[in-house]
Design a protein around this motif. Sequence first.
Motif, PDB file in Angstrom:
ATOM      1  N   ARG A  67      12.700   5.193  10.264  1.00  0.00           N
ATOM      2  CA  ARG A  67      12.337   3.782  10.133  1.00  0.00           C
ATOM      3  C   ARG A  67      10.859   3.692   9.766  1.00  0.00           C
ATOM      4  NH1 ARG A  67      16.636   0.951  13.635  1.00  0.00           N
ATOM      5  NH2 ARG A  67      15.493  -0.974  13.260  1.00  0.00           N
ATOM      6  N   LEU A  68      10.551   2.907   8.760  1.00  0.00           N
ATOM      7  CA  LEU A  68       9.183   2.769   8.266  1.00  0.00           C
ATOM      8  C   LEU A  68       8.723   1.338   8.496  1.00  0.00           C
ATOM      9  CD1 LEU A  68       9.648   4.574   4.822  1.00  0.00           C
ATOM     10  CD2 LEU A  68       8.975   5.593   7.012  1.00  0.00           C
ATOM     11  N   PRO A  69       7.885   1.094   9.500  1.00  0.00           N
ATOM     12  CA  PRO A  69       7.421  -0.275   9.758  1.00  0.00           C
ATOM     13  C   PRO A  69       6.504  -0.760   8.653  1.00  0.00           C
ATOM     14  CG  PRO A  69       6.268   1.287  11.166  1.00  0.00           C
ATOM     15  CD  PRO A  69       7.346   2.062  10.465  1.00  0.00           C
ATOM     16  N   ALA A  70       6.523  -2.054   8.422  1.00  0.00           N
ATOM     17  CA  ALA A  70       5.714  -2.638   7.346  1.00  0.00           C
ATOM     18  C   ALA A  70       4.235  -2.379   7.550  1.00  0.00           C
ATOM     19  CB  ALA A  70       5.988  -4.142   7.259  1.00  0.00           C
ATOM     20  N   GLU A  71       3.785  -2.391   8.803  1.00  0.00           N
ATOM     21  CA  GLU A  71       2.359  -2.227   9.072  1.00  0.00           C
ATOM     22  C   GLU A  71       1.849  -0.828   8.787  1.00  0.00           C
ATOM     23  OE1 GLU A  71       4.609  -2.168  13.052  1.00  0.00           O
ATOM     24  OE2 GLU A  71       4.632  -3.315  11.184  1.00  0.00           O
ATOM     25  N   ALA A  72       2.736   0.142   8.544  1.00  0.00           N
ATOM     26  CA  ALA A  72       2.302   1.504   8.235  1.00  0.00           C
ATOM     27  C   ALA A  72       1.817   1.631   6.796  1.00  0.00           C
ATOM     28  CB  ALA A  72       3.446   2.484   8.480  1.00  0.00           C
ATOM     29  N   PHE A  73       2.120   0.654   5.954  1.00  0.00           N
ATOM     30  CA  PHE A  73       1.799   0.742   4.539  1.00  0.00           C
ATOM     31  C   PHE A  73       0.521  -0.018   4.205  1.00  0.00           C
ATOM     32  CE2 PHE A  73       6.214   1.883   4.594  1.00  0.00           C
ATOM     33  CZ  PHE A  73       6.368   2.757   3.533  1.00  0.00           C
ATOM     34  N   VAL A  74      -0.236   0.540   3.269  1.00  0.00           N
ATOM     35  CA  VAL A  74      -1.406  -0.139   2.719  1.00  0.00           C
ATOM     36  C   VAL A  74      -1.347  -0.005   1.205  1.00  0.00           C
ATOM     37  CG1 VAL A  74      -2.852   0.281   4.751  1.00  0.00           C
ATOM     38  CG2 VAL A  74      -2.837   1.939   2.871  1.00  0.00           C
ATOM     39  N   GLU A  75      -2.054  -0.865   0.515  1.00  0.00           N
ATOM     40  CA  GLU A  75      -2.117  -0.768  -0.938  1.00  0.00           C
ATOM     41  C   GLU A  75      -2.882   0.492  -1.345  1.00  0.00           C
ATOM     42  OE1 GLU A  75      -3.757  -4.270  -2.628  1.00  0.00           O
ATOM     43  OE2 GLU A  75      -2.123  -5.573  -1.953  1.00  0.00           O
ATOM     44  N   ILE A  76      -2.394   1.133  -2.388  1.00  0.00           N
ATOM     45  CA  ILE A  76      -3.073   2.338  -2.870  1.00  0.00           C
ATOM     46  C   ILE A  76      -4.345   1.946  -3.624  1.00  0.00           C
ATOM     47  CG2 ILE A  76      -2.963   4.288  -4.466  1.00  0.00           C
ATOM     48  CD1 ILE A  76      -0.136   4.703  -3.813  1.00  0.00           C
ATOM     49  N   SER A  77      -5.449   2.511  -3.170  1.00  0.00           N
ATOM     50  CA  SER A  77      -6.733   2.373  -3.857  1.00  0.00           C
ATOM     51  C   SER A  77      -7.521   3.640  -3.562  1.00  0.00           C
ATOM     52  CB  SER A  77      -7.502   1.142  -3.365  1.00  0.00           C
ATOM     53  OG  SER A  77      -7.849   1.281  -1.998  1.00  0.00           O
ATOM     54  N   LEU A 119      -2.680   2.133 -10.254  1.00  0.00           N
ATOM     55  CA  LEU A 119      -2.467   2.072  -8.808  1.00  0.00           C
ATOM     56  C   LEU A 119      -1.950   0.712  -8.353  1.00  0.00           C
ATOM     57  CD1 LEU A 119      -5.764   3.826  -7.609  1.00  0.00           C
ATOM     58  CD2 LEU A 119      -3.574   4.883  -8.235  1.00  0.00           C
ATOM     59  N   GLN A 120      -2.043  -0.273  -9.220  1.00  0.00           N
ATOM     60  CA  GLN A 120      -1.636  -1.618  -8.835  1.00  0.00           C
ATOM     61  C   GLN A 120      -0.147  -1.686  -8.503  1.00  0.00           C
ATOM     62  OE1 GLN A 120      -2.810  -4.234 -12.005  1.00  0.00           O
ATOM     63  NE2 GLN A 120      -5.007  -3.934 -11.672  1.00  0.00           N
ATOM     64  N   SER A 121       0.172  -2.495  -7.536  1.00  0.00           N
ATOM     65  CA  SER A 121       1.549  -2.744  -7.068  1.00  0.00           C
ATOM     66  C   SER A 121       2.139  -1.588  -6.275  1.00  0.00           C
ATOM     67  CB  SER A 121       2.482  -3.090  -8.233  1.00  0.00           C
ATOM     68  OG  SER A 121       2.875  -1.940  -8.969  1.00  0.00           O
ATOM     69  N   LEU A 122       1.352  -0.557  -5.998  1.00  0.00           N
ATOM     70  CA  LEU A 122       1.840   0.567  -5.198  1.00  0.00           C
ATOM     71  C   LEU A 122       1.297   0.486  -3.776  1.00  0.00           C
ATOM     72  CD1 LEU A 122       1.469   3.589  -7.658  1.00  0.00           C
ATOM     73  CD2 LEU A 122       3.577   2.370  -7.043  1.00  0.00           C
ATOM     74  N   ARG A 123       2.157   0.840  -2.811  1.00  0.00           N
ATOM     75  CA  ARG A 123       1.750   0.933  -1.407  1.00  0.00           C
ATOM     76  C   ARG A 123       2.114   2.321  -0.909  1.00  0.00           C
ATOM     77  NH1 ARG A 123       4.751  -2.559   2.078  1.00  0.00           N
ATOM     78  NH2 ARG A 123       6.477  -2.293   0.617  1.00  0.00           N
ATOM     79  N   PHE A 124       1.390   2.777   0.118  1.00  0.00           N
ATOM     80  CA  PHE A 124       1.729   4.091   0.663  1.00  0.00           C
ATOM     81  C   PHE A 124       1.525   4.112   2.173  1.00  0.00           C
ATOM     82  CE2 PHE A 124      -2.789   4.647   0.773  1.00  0.00           C
ATOM     83  CZ  PHE A 124      -3.048   5.699   1.650  1.00  0.00           C
ATOM     84  N   ALA A 125       2.205   5.059   2.791  1.00  0.00           N
ATOM     85  CA  ALA A 125       2.035   5.348   4.208  1.00  0.00           C
ATOM     86  C   ALA A 125       2.012   6.863   4.358  1.00  0.00           C
ATOM     87  CB  ALA A 125       3.170   4.747   5.039  1.00  0.00           C
ATOM     88  N   PHE A 149       0.892  14.314   0.848  1.00  0.00           N
ATOM     89  CA  PHE A 149      -0.236  13.388   0.730  1.00  0.00           C
ATOM     90  C   PHE A 149      -1.354  13.979  -0.115  1.00  0.00           C
ATOM     91  CE2 PHE A 149      -4.444  12.072   2.309  1.00  0.00           C
ATOM     92  CZ  PHE A 149      -4.421  10.750   1.880  1.00  0.00           C
ATOM     93  N   GLU A 150      -1.586  15.274  -0.013  1.00  0.00           N
ATOM     94  CA  GLU A 150      -2.653  15.895  -0.793  1.00  0.00           C
ATOM     95  C   GLU A 150      -2.420  15.710  -2.288  1.00  0.00           C
ATOM     96  OE1 GLU A 150      -5.453  17.035   0.276  1.00  0.00           O
ATOM     97  OE2 GLU A 150      -4.911  16.658   2.372  1.00  0.00           O
ATOM     98  N   ALA A 151      -1.157  15.773  -2.724  1.00  0.00           N
ATOM     99  CA  ALA A 151      -0.855  15.566  -4.146  1.00  0.00           C
ATOM    100  C   ALA A 151      -1.121  14.115  -4.541  1.00  0.00           C
ATOM    101  CB  ALA A 151       0.597  15.947  -4.425  1.00  0.00           C
ATOM    102  N   LEU A 152      -0.755  13.194  -3.671  1.00  0.00           N
ATOM    103  CA  LEU A 152      -1.017  11.778  -3.953  1.00  0.00           C
ATOM    104  C   LEU A 152      -2.514  11.507  -3.986  1.00  0.00           C
ATOM    105  CD1 LEU A 152       0.011   8.845  -4.272  1.00  0.00           C
ATOM    106  CD2 LEU A 152      -0.046   8.679  -1.770  1.00  0.00           C
ATOM    107  N   LEU A 153      -3.255  12.113  -3.068  1.00  0.00           N
ATOM    108  CA  LEU A 153      -4.705  11.928  -3.013  1.00  0.00           C
ATOM    109  C   LEU A 153      -5.364  12.403  -4.306  1.00  0.00           C
ATOM    110  CD1 LEU A 153      -7.325  11.307  -1.395  1.00  0.00           C
ATOM    111  CD2 LEU A 153      -7.199  13.673  -0.525  1.00  0.00           C
ATOM    112  N   ALA A 154      -5.002  13.605  -4.747  1.00  0.00           N
ATOM    113  CA  ALA A 154      -5.607  14.161  -5.963  1.00  0.00           C
ATOM    114  C   ALA A 154      -5.301  13.290  -7.170  1.00  0.00           C
ATOM    115  CB  ALA A 154      -5.105  15.585  -6.183  1.00  0.00           C
ATOM    116  N   TRP A 155      -4.090  12.793  -7.253  1.00  0.00           N
ATOM    117  CA  TRP A 155      -3.719  11.937  -8.386  1.00  0.00           C
ATOM    118  C   TRP A 155      -4.415  10.579  -8.312  1.00  0.00           C
ATOM    119  CZ3 TRP A 155      -0.862   7.292  -8.212  1.00  0.00           C
ATOM    120  CH2 TRP A 155      -0.531   6.756  -9.470  1.00  0.00           C
ATOM    121  N   GLY A 156      -4.401   9.977  -7.116  1.00  0.00           N
ATOM    122  CA  GLY A 156      -4.945   8.642  -6.960  1.00  0.00           C
ATOM    123  C   GLY A 156      -6.440   8.548  -7.198  1.00  0.00           C
ATOM    124  N   LEU A 157      -7.170   9.623  -6.935  1.00  0.00           N
ATOM    125  CA  LEU A 157      -8.623   9.596  -7.118  1.00  0.00           C
ATOM    126  C   LEU A 157      -9.042   9.707  -8.583  1.00  0.00           C
ATOM    127  CD1 LEU A 157      -9.879  11.769  -4.109  1.00  0.00           C
ATOM    128  CD2 LEU A 157      -9.783   9.271  -4.311  1.00  0.00           C
TER     129      LEU A 157
END
Length: 242
Positions: free
Chosen positions: A214-224, A141-147, A126-134
């Motif tokens: 198993r990855l439930p749908a509610e665990a994901f949010v849009e990346i922003s 970032l559009q069309s991407l979701r993460f958990a 997650f730390e790598a995703l955080l650094a990139w996403g910021l």
Amino acid sequence: MSTPAGQSVAVLAASDVAWLGRWRTLPGHLACESAGRVWVRGPVGLEWERLPALQRFNVDDAGRLTPAGHRLPTARLPDGPWQPLSEFLRVRPAAAALPALHVAPVAWTLEPSAEFRPPALMLLPFEALLAWGLTAPAVRLQSLRFAKADDGRACVMGGLLPPLPGEAWCVEDRIATPAGWSLPKGVTPALVAACMKLSPGETVLLHSDGSAERLPAEAFVEISRSSLRATATAAASSVSEN
């Protein structure tokens, strides 16, 4: 396709494949998956009436299907591949405490993939995703979701994945397999999803070591930027509380 005459054919919903488990050791019975349905055929005399079949047919030696109780053929057997039930169903031994008619879940062993499939999911810290996403452009970032998992991993889903080191996964019918691996021949993602009884929007990761997540749908949010910061803050709060 030449087929022995005098056989019966039943068509089942993929979710009912477990019913075949009790017959998996009987010789002469074959099954295949086609268009999201499970087809099974075998010598006349098998207790077909006990199957929760969507359709039942008689088949001639040319593979023509005649609906039970009718005289004229209306369809043909699917091409397959057809497999003996012992191969089509990879069943774990049932627990002794379960009812006699219980059929244990079907198990799948991944195999090296013979073809390239573009990845649609990535596991990375997650730390790598955080650094990139910021710092990445907002349009990226559009069309991407993460958990985020408790162990620090992030799971990203979308069409254009981040250009970061990580584990790439291919996804079909909500079944994810590591890049370079695939389900065994004759087992389709739709069949696996039905047998695992996935909830709406749920995705499952099938690891090459035989484990699954198993990855439930509610665990994901849009990346922003805001969702990444909020996730990082929540993770830091959880660490401080512990």
